[in-house]
Design an enzyme around this catalytic site. Sequence first.
Site, PDB file in Angstrom:
ATOM      1  N   ASP A  84      -7.481   8.884  13.581  1.00  0.00           N
ATOM      2  CA  ASP A  84      -6.341   9.311  12.770  1.00  0.00           C
ATOM      3  C   ASP A  84      -6.441  10.822  12.525  1.00  0.00           C
ATOM      4  OD1 ASP A  84      -4.056   8.900  11.255  1.00  0.00           O
ATOM      5  OD2 ASP A  84      -5.154   8.312   9.437  1.00  0.00           O
ATOM      6  N   GLY A 180      -0.717   9.663   0.586  1.00  0.00           N
ATOM      7  CA  GLY A 180      -1.088   9.532  -0.827  1.00  0.00           C
ATOM      8  C   GLY A 180       0.115   9.182  -1.680  1.00  0.00           C
ATOM      9  N   GLY A 209       2.538   5.463   4.715  1.00  0.00           N
ATOM     10  CA  GLY A 209       3.255   4.195   4.491  1.00  0.00           C
ATOM     11  C   GLY A 209       3.073   3.590   3.108  1.00  0.00           C
ATOM     12  N   ASN A 229       1.481   3.529   9.119  1.00  0.00           N
ATOM     13  CA  ASN A 229       0.120   3.862   8.681  1.00  0.00           C
ATOM     14  C   ASN A 229      -0.055   3.617   7.185  1.00  0.00           C
ATOM     15  OD1 ASN A 229       0.024   4.818  11.290  1.00  0.00           O
ATOM     16  ND2 ASN A 229      -0.827   6.797  10.759  1.00  0.00           N
TER      17      ASN A 229
HETATM   18  P1  13P Z   1      -1.126   6.654   2.998  1.00  0.00           P
HETATM   19  O1  13P Z   1      -2.491   7.002   2.525  1.00  0.00           O
HETATM   20  O2  13P Z   1      -0.067   7.335   2.221  1.00  0.00           O
HETATM   21  O3  13P Z   1      -0.909   5.194   3.122  1.00  0.00           O
HETATM   22  O4  13P Z   1      -0.994   7.261   4.486  1.00  0.00           O
HETATM   23  C1  13P Z   1      -1.842   6.800   5.497  1.00  0.00           C
HETATM   24  C2  13P Z   1      -1.660   7.555   6.743  1.00  0.00           C
HETATM   25  O5  13P Z   1      -0.579   8.022   7.055  1.00  0.00           O
HETATM   26  C3  13P Z   1      -2.822   7.709   7.615  1.00  0.00           C
HETATM   27  O6  13P Z   1      -2.551   8.502   8.710  1.00  0.00           O
END
Ligand code: 13P
Length: 283
Positions: A84, A180, A209, A229
């Site tokens: 990621d 976040g 997400g 995600n």
């Molecule tokens: P969140 O931490 O907002 O769920 O985002 C996760 C993300 O996009 C990881 O690449």
Amino acid sequence: MLVNSKKMLEEAKEGHYAIPHFNINNLEWTRFILEECEKEKSPVILGVSEGASKYMGGFQVVSNMVKALDEALSITVPVCLHLDHGSSVSTCKEAIDSGFTSVMIDASKYSLEENIKITKEVVSYAHERNVTVEAEIGHIGGEEDGVLDELAYAKVEDACLLASETGIDTIAPALGSVHGPYKGEPKLDFDKMAEIKERTNLPLVLHGGSGIDDEKIKKAIDVGITKLNINTELQMEWTSAVRKFLEENKTVYDPRKVIKAGEEQMKKAICAKIHLLASNQKA
Ligand code: 13P
């Protein structure tokens, strides 16, 4: 056996549903996610940030751990191990050499020209090794931003160029989501999502997400989001259960009991997400 994300994302694109990308932080989380996805018969992408990888002992440790758990738990659903937000060509290469089956190269902070150049280099190395590549355009912010600045939204033309010039397998355009917790309402640009999907014909990825309401997620899938995600939401679910357990059980000191206290609540959240992402599915 771990797989790249090509087939699962193409199938999701055709079937109008989305594949969950859950970030992992340790062995227990990996096990909880794999067990729940197996139970729900859902393919899954396990996302590992550079920071989480370092925390767990490096790419090779993560790769060995995920492969070992996949085998030991007799997982039959497709599992993809994905870097990621890889920050450089060398980091992506290292993850690939360690057995990751998919990588994201995030060169979104550079000019479009530089982003294309860096991404192209990763695609060439990855594709020779049957590894899929995701790239970012626009800039998906973080907690510091709360709600994405207009200037950080991806431009459709830039997304099309990044796709056509590099041969990437998936694209993550910044279209209103942030990593976040959100400080206000996320303003997702569904029109641009649809246009980028239409013109690139690639599976689209929605980062950040967590904290987006279900109706917006369904609409995003409707217009082309194929990978969602999720990290923060699972962290919050697990932590709230563990916090409650510790407050109610002041004498417990066995770490297995502490970590396990978050299992049920985390699995419930995983299950709900799987069902949400599959709810637009066309036969
Ligand atoms: P969140 O931490 O907002 O769920 O985002 C996760 C993300 O996009 C990881 O690449």
